[in-house]
Scaffold this motif. Structure first.
Motif, PDB file in Angstrom:
ATOM      1  N   ASN A  47      79.672  40.823  13.786  1.00 20.76           N
ATOM      2  CA  ASN A  47      79.618  42.283  13.927  1.00 20.76           C
ATOM      3  C   ASN A  47      80.207  42.710  15.280  1.00 20.76           C
ATOM      4  O   ASN A  47      80.948  43.696  15.361  1.00 20.76           O
ATOM      5  N   LYS A  48      79.912  41.949  16.327  1.00 23.03           N
ATOM      6  CA  LYS A  48      80.433  42.297  17.668  1.00 23.03           C
ATOM      7  C   LYS A  48      81.949  42.175  17.719  1.00 23.03           C
ATOM      8  O   LYS A  48      82.596  42.809  18.539  1.00 23.03           O
ATOM      9  N   ARG A  49      82.503  41.363  16.835  1.00 28.19           N
ATOM     10  CA  ARG A  49      83.968  41.256  16.763  1.00 28.19           C
ATOM     11  C   ARG A  49      84.586  42.417  15.995  1.00 28.19           C
ATOM     12  O   ARG A  49      85.781  42.433  15.746  1.00 28.19           O
ATOM     13  N   GLY A  50      83.747  43.362  15.565  1.00 33.13           N
ATOM     14  CA  GLY A  50      84.262  44.581  14.950  1.00 33.13           C
ATOM     15  C   GLY A  50      84.070  44.680  13.446  1.00 33.13           C
ATOM     16  O   GLY A  50      84.467  45.659  12.821  1.00 33.13           O
ATOM     17  N   VAL A  51      83.463  43.647  12.852  1.00 37.89           N
ATOM     18  CA  VAL A  51      83.281  43.645  11.401  1.00 37.89           C
ATOM     19  C   VAL A  51      82.039  44.477  11.031  1.00 37.89           C
ATOM     20  O   VAL A  51      80.989  44.329  11.653  1.00 37.89           O
ATOM     21  N   THR A  52      82.184  45.343  10.061  1.00 39.08           N
ATOM     22  CA  THR A  52      81.057  46.117   9.542  1.00 39.08           C
ATOM     23  C   THR A  52      80.206  45.201   8.666  1.00 39.08           C
ATOM     24  O   THR A  52      80.732  44.564   7.755  1.00 39.08           O
ATOM     25  N   VAL A  53      78.903  45.113   8.960  1.00 44.28           N
ATOM     26  CA  VAL A  53      78.041  44.178   8.237  1.00 44.28           C
ATOM     27  C   VAL A  53      76.967  44.944   7.456  1.00 44.28           C
ATOM     28  O   VAL A  53      76.271  45.790   8.017  1.00 44.28           O
ATOM     29  N   VAL A  54      76.874  44.650   6.180  1.00 44.54           N
ATOM     30  CA  VAL A  54      75.799  45.198   5.340  1.00 44.54           C
ATOM     31  C   VAL A  54      75.011  44.010   4.800  1.00 44.54           C
ATOM     32  O   VAL A  54      75.580  43.139   4.139  1.00 44.54           O
ATOM     33  N   MET A  55      73.737  43.956   5.113  1.00 49.12           N
ATOM     34  CA  MET A  55      72.921  42.802   4.723  1.00 49.12           C
ATOM     35  C   MET A  55      71.668  43.247   3.987  1.00 49.12           C
ATOM     36  O   MET A  55      70.844  43.968   4.544  1.00 49.12           O
ATOM     37  N   ALA A  56      71.535  42.793   2.748  1.00 51.43           N
ATOM     38  CA  ALA A  56      70.297  43.043   1.991  1.00 51.43           C
ATOM     39  C   ALA A  56      69.311  41.931   2.299  1.00 51.43           C
ATOM     40  O   ALA A  56      69.680  40.758   2.340  1.00 51.43           O
ATOM     41  N   THR A  57      68.073  42.302   2.535  1.00 52.85           N
ATOM     42  CA  THR A  57      67.052  41.294   2.820  1.00 52.85           C
ATOM     43  C   THR A  57      65.669  41.878   2.569  1.00 52.85           C
ATOM     44  O   THR A  57      65.500  43.091   2.598  1.00 52.85           O
ATOM     45  N   HIS A  58      64.700  40.991   2.306  1.00 54.69           N
ATOM     46  CA  HIS A  58      63.332  41.506   2.329  1.00 54.69           C
ATOM     47  C   HIS A  58      62.534  40.811   3.430  1.00 54.69           C
ATOM     48  O   HIS A  58      61.312  40.861   3.445  1.00 54.69           O
ATOM     49  N   GLU A  59      63.271  40.163   4.380  1.00 56.91           N
ATOM     50  CA  GLU A  59      62.579  39.473   5.469  1.00 56.91           C
ATOM     51  C   GLU A  59      62.283  40.420   6.618  1.00 56.91           C
ATOM     52  O   GLU A  59      63.118  40.733   7.445  1.00 56.91           O
ATOM     53  N   LYS A  60      61.027  40.840   6.612  1.00 56.46           N
ATOM     54  CA  LYS A  60      60.585  41.890   7.516  1.00 56.46           C
ATOM     55  C   LYS A  60      60.737  41.502   8.984  1.00 56.46           C
ATOM     56  O   LYS A  60      61.139  42.322   9.810  1.00 56.46           O
ATOM     57  N   GLU A  61      60.461  40.232   9.277  1.00 57.39           N
ATOM     58  CA  GLU A  61      60.482  39.822  10.680  1.00 57.39           C
ATOM     59  C   GLU A  61      61.882  39.978  11.282  1.00 57.39           C
ATOM     60  O   GLU A  61      62.043  40.452  12.400  1.00 57.39           O
ATOM     61  N   ILE A  62      62.879  39.569  10.500  1.00 63.17           N
ATOM     62  CA  ILE A  62      64.267  39.688  10.975  1.00 63.17           C
ATOM     63  C   ILE A  62      64.612  41.159  11.209  1.00 63.17           C
ATOM     64  O   ILE A  62      65.136  41.541  12.254  1.00 63.17           O
ATOM     65  N   VAL A  63      64.290  41.979  10.240  1.00 65.52           N
ATOM     66  CA  VAL A  63      64.653  43.399  10.319  1.00 65.52           C
ATOM     67  C   VAL A  63      63.948  44.072  11.489  1.00 65.52           C
ATOM     68  O   VAL A  63      64.566  44.808  12.272  1.00 65.52           O
ATOM     69  N   ASP A  64      62.651  43.773  11.636  1.00 64.23           N
ATOM     70  CA  ASP A  64      61.875  44.409  12.717  1.00 64.23           C
ATOM     71  C   ASP A  64      62.344  43.945  14.090  1.00 64.23           C
ATOM     72  O   ASP A  64      62.329  44.707  15.051  1.00 64.23           O
ATOM     73  N   THR A  65      62.763  42.697  14.196  1.00 56.98           N
ATOM     74  CA  THR A  65      63.164  42.158  15.494  1.00 56.98           C
ATOM     75  C   THR A  65      64.523  42.696  15.943  1.00 56.98           C
ATOM     76  O   THR A  65      64.728  42.987  17.116  1.00 56.98           O
ATOM     77  N   LEU A  66      65.463  42.821  15.009  1.00 59.76           N
ATOM     78  CA  LEU A  66      66.836  43.110  15.412  1.00 59.76           C
ATOM     79  C   LEU A  66      67.128  44.593  15.663  1.00 59.76           C
ATOM     80  O   LEU A  66      68.119  44.935  16.285  1.00 59.76           O
ATOM     81  N   ARG A  67      66.280  45.476  15.180  1.00 64.55           N
ATOM     82  CA  ARG A  67      66.419  46.908  15.489  1.00 64.55           C
ATOM     83  C   ARG A  67      67.816  47.458  15.182  1.00 64.55           C
ATOM     84  O   ARG A  67      68.467  48.068  16.022  1.00 64.55           O
ATOM     85  N   LYS A  68      68.255  47.216  13.966  1.00 67.97           N
ATOM     86  CA  LYS A  68      69.509  47.804  13.494  1.00 67.97           C
ATOM     87  C   LYS A  68      69.154  48.961  12.560  1.00 67.97           C
ATOM     88  O   LYS A  68      67.988  49.212  12.278  1.00 67.97           O
ATOM     89  N   ARG A  69      70.177  49.622  12.062  1.00 67.81           N
ATOM     90  CA  ARG A  69      69.928  50.667  11.069  1.00 67.81           C
ATOM     91  C   ARG A  69      69.319  50.035   9.823  1.00 67.81           C
ATOM     92  O   ARG A  69      69.770  48.985   9.365  1.00 67.81           O
ATOM     93  N   VAL A  70      68.296  50.671   9.272  1.00 75.37           N
ATOM     94  CA  VAL A  70      67.613  50.152   8.086  1.00 75.37           C
ATOM     95  C   VAL A  70      67.646  51.202   6.980  1.00 75.37           C
ATOM     96  O   VAL A  70      67.198  52.325   7.170  1.00 75.37           O
ATOM     97  N   ILE A  71      68.200  50.810   5.846  1.00 75.79           N
ATOM     98  CA  ILE A  71      68.166  51.665   4.659  1.00 75.79           C
ATOM     99  C   ILE A  71      67.172  51.030   3.692  1.00 75.79           C
ATOM    100  O   ILE A  71      67.376  49.894   3.259  1.00 75.79           O
TER     101      ILE A  71
END
Ligand SMILES: Nc1ncnc2c1ncn2[C@@H]1O[C@H](COP(=O)(O)OP(=O)(O)O)[C@@H](O)[C@H]1O
Ligand SMILES: [Mg+2]
Length: 228
Positions: free
Chosen positions: A184-208
């Protein structure tokens, strides 16, 4: 970069997996799509990849309405979007090197460019030493690194991942998350589906967040303007 406009999807058996969803994802974003099992995450991703067509609504990828793409134009999408899945989906009879090279061959890259790009990309994801191995000789984390290399080797501007850490232990999952963030830092737009709450809560990215085919939450970090 990616836009859904009033997208609904009803499967032939009558299941309504997506109900009037509209959202925009900007170039360079990192977005998590979350929701419980059966909420519609994979349906959304399959529609972005044109593996499924919406029943109604528009999906724009890179200024193109992909719902209007003809079947034979789908390879265009393959160049725009790299993909990673929970089950890696490597070709079992090809080596690490050939799995990644194959992704370039299908978009008709020239052989010289393939010989240059494959080792570089394997190096980026930390799997260069195993270039001669077959998938069954690799751990899950190593296989997912190869899948990531394959997803980015064509320099696609978008990377879509459906539960990429779903088959990995927590430590390995974090290694893969680190790589996704590097990409993503290299400029690639990343869309990631997941149900792993810990990852999502830790990384503080946009969440849909999707529930039963409806977007119930769209968080935007740091004054992020979702409607742009
Ligand atoms: N090919 C299909 N045919 C019929 N129903 C489907 C199909 N694929 C998914 N569904 C249904 O659509 C809903 C959303 O599924 P899915 O998008 O796979 O959810 P998630 O990825 O969030 O677990 C579920 O009710 C699922 O059973
Ligand atoms: Mg799913």
């Amino acid at each position: 970069m990616i836009s859904l406009q009033n997208v609904s999807k009803t499967y032939p058996n009558g299941t309504r997996a997506m109900k009037n969803v509209s959202l925009n994802i900007k170039k360079g974003d990192f977005v998590f799509v979350v929701g419980s099992s059966g909420s519609g995450k994979s349906t959304l991703i399959k529609m972005l990849l044109k593996e499924e067509d919406p029943t109604s609504g528009k999906i724009i990828v890179n200024n193109k309405d992909i719902t209007k793409l003809k079947r034979k134009q789908v390879p265009y999408l393959r160049r725009e979007i790299g993909t990673v899945f929970q089950d890696f989906r490597l070709l079992p009879n090809k080596t690490v090197y050939d799995n990644v090279a194959f992704a370039m061959q299908v978009v008709e890259a020239n052989p010289k460019e393939i010989r240059r790009a494959v080792p570089v990309t394997l190096g980026l994801v930390g799997i260069a030493k195993k270039f001669k191995c077959y998938p069954h000789q690799l751990s899950g984390g190593e296989q997912q690194r190869v899948a990531l290399a394959r997803a980015i080797v064509n320099d696609s501007p978008i990377l879509i991942a459906d539960e990429p850490t779903g088959n990995l232990d927590p430590e390995t999952a974090w290694e893969i998350m680190k790589l996704l963030q590097d990409i993503n830092k290299r400029g690639v737009t990343v869309v990631m589906a997941t149900h792993e709450k810990e990852i999502v809560d830790t990384l503080r990215k946009r969440v849909i967040e999707i529930d039963n085919g409806v977007v119930i939450r769209d968080s935007c970090e740091g004054g992020y303007d979702c409607e742009d």
